[in-house]
Design an enzyme around this catalytic site. Structure first.
Site, mmCIF file in Angstrom:
data_model
loop_
_atom_site.group_PDB
_atom_site.id
_atom_site.type_symbol
_atom_site.label_atom_id
_atom_site.label_comp_id
_atom_site.label_asym_id
_atom_site.label_seq_id
_atom_site.Cartn_x
_atom_site.Cartn_y
_atom_site.Cartn_z
ATOM 1 N N LYS A 187 12.456 -7.311 13.731
ATOM 2 C CA LYS A 187 11.140 -7.378 14.388
ATOM 3 C C LYS A 187 10.048 -7.446 13.323
ATOM 4 O O LYS A 187 9.965 -6.571 12.462
ATOM 5 C CB LYS A 187 10.898 -6.154 15.271
ATOM 6 C CG LYS A 187 9.643 -6.337 16.130
ATOM 7 C CD LYS A 187 9.159 -5.063 16.787
ATOM 8 C CE LYS A 187 8.316 -4.205 15.876
ATOM 9 N NZ LYS A 187 7.045 -4.836 15.450
ATOM 10 N N GLY A 240 7.362 0.874 6.536
ATOM 11 C CA GLY A 240 6.092 1.093 7.221
ATOM 12 C C GLY A 240 5.570 2.481 6.912
ATOM 13 O O GLY A 240 5.889 3.068 5.869
ATOM 14 N N SER A 241 4.819 3.027 7.846
ATOM 15 C CA SER A 241 4.163 4.305 7.588
ATOM 16 C C SER A 241 5.151 5.470 7.686
ATOM 17 O O SER A 241 6.166 5.393 8.393
ATOM 18 C CB SER A 241 3.032 4.509 8.597
ATOM 19 O OG SER A 241 3.564 4.492 9.901
ATOM 20 N N THR A 242 4.810 6.546 7.009
ATOM 21 C CA THR A 242 5.662 7.739 7.049
ATOM 22 C C THR A 242 5.720 8.297 8.470
ATOM 23 O O THR A 242 6.780 8.732 8.931
ATOM 24 C CB THR A 242 5.144 8.782 6.039
ATOM 25 O OG1 THR A 242 5.312 8.226 4.730
ATOM 26 C CG2 THR A 242 5.923 10.076 6.108
ATOM 27 N N VAL A 244 5.602 6.697 11.357
ATOM 28 C CA VAL A 244 6.565 5.943 12.182
ATOM 29 C C VAL A 244 7.983 6.141 11.649
ATOM 30 O O VAL A 244 8.941 6.223 12.425
ATOM 31 C CB VAL A 244 6.176 4.448 12.262
ATOM 32 C CG1 VAL A 244 7.260 3.649 12.962
ATOM 33 C CG2 VAL A 244 4.850 4.277 12.998
ATOM 34 N N GLY A 245 8.127 6.271 10.329
ATOM 35 C CA GLY A 245 9.446 6.542 9.752
ATOM 36 C C GLY A 245 10.082 7.772 10.379
ATOM 37 O O GLY A 245 11.283 7.800 10.665
ATOM 38 N N GLU A 263 11.576 2.881 3.966
ATOM 39 C CA GLU A 263 10.687 2.693 2.808
ATOM 40 C C GLU A 263 9.281 2.943 3.335
ATOM 41 O O GLU A 263 8.771 2.164 4.141
ATOM 42 C CB GLU A 263 10.866 1.285 2.241
ATOM 43 C CG GLU A 263 10.425 1.170 0.793
ATOM 44 C CD GLU A 263 9.029 0.642 0.665
ATOM 45 O OE1 GLU A 263 8.084 1.474 0.633
ATOM 46 O OE2 GLU A 263 8.883 -0.579 0.611
ATOM 47 N N CYS A 297 2.389 -0.139 -0.387
ATOM 48 C CA CYS A 297 2.852 1.239 -0.255
ATOM 49 C C CYS A 297 2.871 1.918 -1.626
ATOM 50 O O CYS A 297 2.741 3.123 -1.725
ATOM 51 C CB CYS A 297 4.208 1.294 0.416
ATOM 52 S SG CYS A 297 5.313 0.023 -0.187
ATOM 53 N N GLU A 394 -2.861 8.491 2.148
ATOM 54 C CA GLU A 394 -2.712 7.061 1.842
ATOM 55 C C GLU A 394 -3.826 6.281 2.556
ATOM 56 O O GLU A 394 -3.971 6.366 3.772
ATOM 57 C CB GLU A 394 -1.343 6.576 2.320
ATOM 58 C CG GLU A 394 -1.076 5.148 1.933
ATOM 59 C CD GLU A 394 0.320 4.682 2.317
ATOM 60 O OE1 GLU A 394 0.791 5.034 3.407
ATOM 61 O OE2 GLU A 394 0.917 3.950 1.507
HETATM 62 P P1 ADP Z 1 0.864 0.336 9.969
HETATM 63 O O1 ADP Z 1 0.228 1.608 10.436
HETATM 64 O O2 ADP Z 1 0.576 0.022 8.560
HETATM 65 O O3 ADP Z 1 0.661 -0.849 10.887
HETATM 66 P P2 ADP Z 1 3.416 1.012 11.039
HETATM 67 O O4 ADP Z 1 4.356 1.972 10.431
HETATM 68 O O5 ADP Z 1 2.697 1.403 12.282
HETATM 69 O O6 ADP Z 1 2.423 0.591 9.911
HETATM 70 O O7 ADP Z 1 4.164 -0.368 11.359
HETATM 71 C C1 ADP Z 1 5.209 -0.905 10.606
HETATM 72 C C2 ADP Z 1 6.209 -1.544 11.555
HETATM 73 O O8 ADP Z 1 6.720 -0.538 12.418
HETATM 74 C C3 ADP Z 1 5.646 -2.621 12.476
HETATM 75 O O9 ADP Z 1 6.608 -3.638 12.657
HETATM 76 C C4 ADP Z 1 5.418 -1.865 13.768
HETATM 77 O O10 ADP Z 1 5.433 -2.688 14.917
HETATM 78 C C5 ADP Z 1 6.605 -0.930 13.772
HETATM 79 N N1 ADP Z 1 6.436 0.273 14.593
HETATM 80 C C6 ADP Z 1 5.288 0.955 14.871
HETATM 81 N N2 ADP Z 1 5.531 2.003 15.684
HETATM 82 C C7 ADP Z 1 6.882 2.005 15.921
HETATM 83 C C8 ADP Z 1 7.770 2.839 16.670
HETATM 84 N N3 ADP Z 1 7.317 3.900 17.356
HETATM 85 N N4 ADP Z 1 9.082 2.538 16.669
HETATM 86 C C9 ADP Z 1 9.558 1.498 15.980
HETATM 87 N N5 ADP Z 1 8.784 0.662 15.263
HETATM 88 C C10 ADP Z 1 7.463 0.905 15.224
#
Ligand code: ADP
Length: 496
Positions: A187, A240-242, A244-245, A263, A297, A394
């Site tokens: 995705k 992506g972000s910590t 969401v990680g 990451e 990052c 960050e």
């Molecule tokens: P940013 O805040 O920089 O946009 P995110 O961590 O939100 O970074 O997004 C990075 C990726 O994670 C994107 O592809 C986003 O659609 C996806 N994402 C965001 N929220 C979720 C979630 N709850 N579950 C799975 N993937 C997610």
């Protein structure tokens, strides 16, 4: 709505796929939804793409499972390697189009976008080379037993990527996954869906069989969450972000305990000693924070300068930063384009306000650049104390904080005073200082007298809350294989 559309960019006109790429077909989402992607340079929609929801994730996972057990299992490792190499060649052939898409959709300067495409093709080619070199070991235990290990693919891999390096992240994920015999449901980020879809057309041209690579455009809370919690996805790789990680890890724990690599974010220290070559150090420090508009990052956002050169450093750094050309990504000399979205723009401006409110000194920047598009002036804060928000969190934008230090121990302590541990840098002409400080910094990468040098051959990933696992290099192969031990009894029965 047709599933491709013609797009004109200032540098090329091309056919943009807008469907979901599932099982080798271009399809609409089951819910019939589309969403617009915005050009950050002028804030106008570029095009609407089809949106994947949970049902589309299900269909893509089934296609990936069928391919995993069928055509892909029957494909020789060397043939997988040739496909990845061919895909790399196609990236090179299509560099002008791929780079234009990145500049249009993400806002990065065209010259930087071309470097991203070149780095992406190099990564795919590198993993193409690994495909027929994946092997286990023979382990001697006793004369009556043959033991060997097999490094088998993990299976169907869900891959969720961010918007800051759309094609590079696509390649970092797809390269090692395919080299080791996995299939993929990837995705893209909702802010930058276009280049990943275009790259899917190149997978077709490279002869990668239907179902091996599936590319979905969609949102994190729907499509992303469906991948992370899917019972038939064997592994999820996320950048992506910590925040969401953490949800990805929770989703894996609550569903099928799929393997997880992450990451995540960073707040990386960039330490400059009195004896550094100051001109070189400033050049790297400038690149360390302002490259990709600070949307890295590993951005070197906390700059610690030793007291003997502090004043000179600030003056020279300001002068260097003033030379960074901010503007239209398609203009020849542009170094810094717009931030990716209104949301990111607002977040960064809120951090700048927090810095000002906390009493940090704005050495340069601190405002919007121009009057349209998500442009922000390169911003340097000085006199920033460790407890200020701009030193702790960050920012993911062209904003850095400078602080003064006296001793080496003080610099190491300050450098490590963060929950993150993605990267760090040290600038010094003393080899002993370089080695001592590098060894003590708690970060997955330490750059000495440079910054942001990333190679597909060298592992990249985080200590502490910056992630789990390593991408790139040979190390990434371990994230995409599982070890099977086979123990063959050669002699007589053990008991009697
Ligand atoms: P940013 O805040 O920089 O946009 P995110 O961590 O939100 O970074 O997004 C990075 C990726 O994670 C994107 O592809 C986003 O659609 C996806 N994402 C965001 N929220 C979720 C979630 N709850 N579950 C799975 N993937 C997610």
């Amino acid at each position: 709505m047709s599933l491709t559309t013609k797009i004109e960019t200032p540098s090329v006109t091309y056919e943009q796929p807008i469907g979901l790429y599932i099982d080798g077909q271009w399809v609409k989402g089951k819910e019939g939804k589309t969403f617009e992607t915005i050009n950050p340079t002028n804030e106008k929609p570029i095009v609407a793409v089809h949106e994947a929801g949970p049902d589309d994730v299900d269909i893509a996972v089934s296609a990936a499972r069928k391919a995993l057990n069928g055509v892909w299992a029957d494909t020789l490792p060397s043939a997988r390697g040739r496909m990845l190499t061919k895909l790399a060649d196609l990236f090179d052939e299509h560099i002008d189009t791929l780079a234009a898409i990145e500049s249009l959709d993400n806002g990065k300067a065209l010259s930087m976008a071309k470097a991203d495409v070149a780095a992406s093709s190099a990564c795919l080619r590198y993993y193409g080379g690994w495909a027929d070199k994946i092997h286990g070991k023979v382990i001697d235990t006793d004369p009556e037993t043959l033991n060997y290990t097999r490094h088998e693919p993990i299976g169907v891999c869900g891959q969720i990527i961010p918007w800051n390096f759309p094609l590079a992240m696509w390649s970092w994920k797809i390269g090692p996954a395919l080299a080791t015999g996995n299939t993929v449901v990837l995705k893209t980020a909702e802010q930058t869906p276009l280049s990943g879809l275009y790259a899917a057309t190149l997978c077709e041209k490279a002869g990668i069989p239907a179902g091996v690579v599936n590319i979905l455009s969609g949102f994190g809370k729907t499509a992303g969450a469906a991948i992370a919690s899917h019972m038939d996805v064997d592994k999820v790789a996320f950048t992506g972000s910590t925040a969401v990680g953490r949800t990805i890890l929770q989703a894996a724990a609550k569903s099928n305990l799929k393997k997880v690599t992450l990451e995540l974010g960073g707040k990386s220290p960039n330490i400059v000693f009195n004896d550094a070559n100051i001109e070189d150090a400033i050049s790297w420090v400038n690149f360390g924070i302002f490259f990709n508009h600070g949307q890295c990052c590993c951005a070197g956002s906390r700059i610690y300068v030793q007291e003997g050169i502090y004043d000179e450093f600030i003056e020279k750094f300001k002068a260097r930063t003033a030379k960074n050309v901010v503007g239209d990504p398609f203009a020849k000399d542009t170094f810094q384009g717009p931030q990716v979205s209104q949301l990111q723009y607002d977040r960064i401006m809120a951090y700048i306000k927090a810095g000002k409110d906390a009493g940090a000194k704005v050495e340069t920047g601190g405002e919007r650049h121009g009057d349209k598009g998500y442009f922000i002036q390169p911003t340097i804060f000085s006199g920033v104390s460790d407890d200020m928000k701009i030193m702790q969190e960050e920012i993911f934008g062209p904003v850095c904080s400078i602080s003064k230090f006296k001793t080496e121990d003080e610099a190491i302590k300050a450098g490590n005073e963060t929950t993150y541990g993605l990267a760090a840098a040290v600038h010094t002409t003393d080899l002993n200082t370089a080695i001592r400080v590098s060894n003590k910094l708690k970060a997955g990468t330490v750059w000495v007298n440079n910054y942001n040098l990333i190679s597909y051959q060298v592992p990249f990933g985080g200590f502490k809350e910056s992630g789990i696992g390593r991408e790139l290099g040979k190390y990434a192969l371990a994230n995409y294989t599982q070890v099977k031990s086979v123990r063959m009894r050669l002699g007589s029965a053990l008991f009697g």
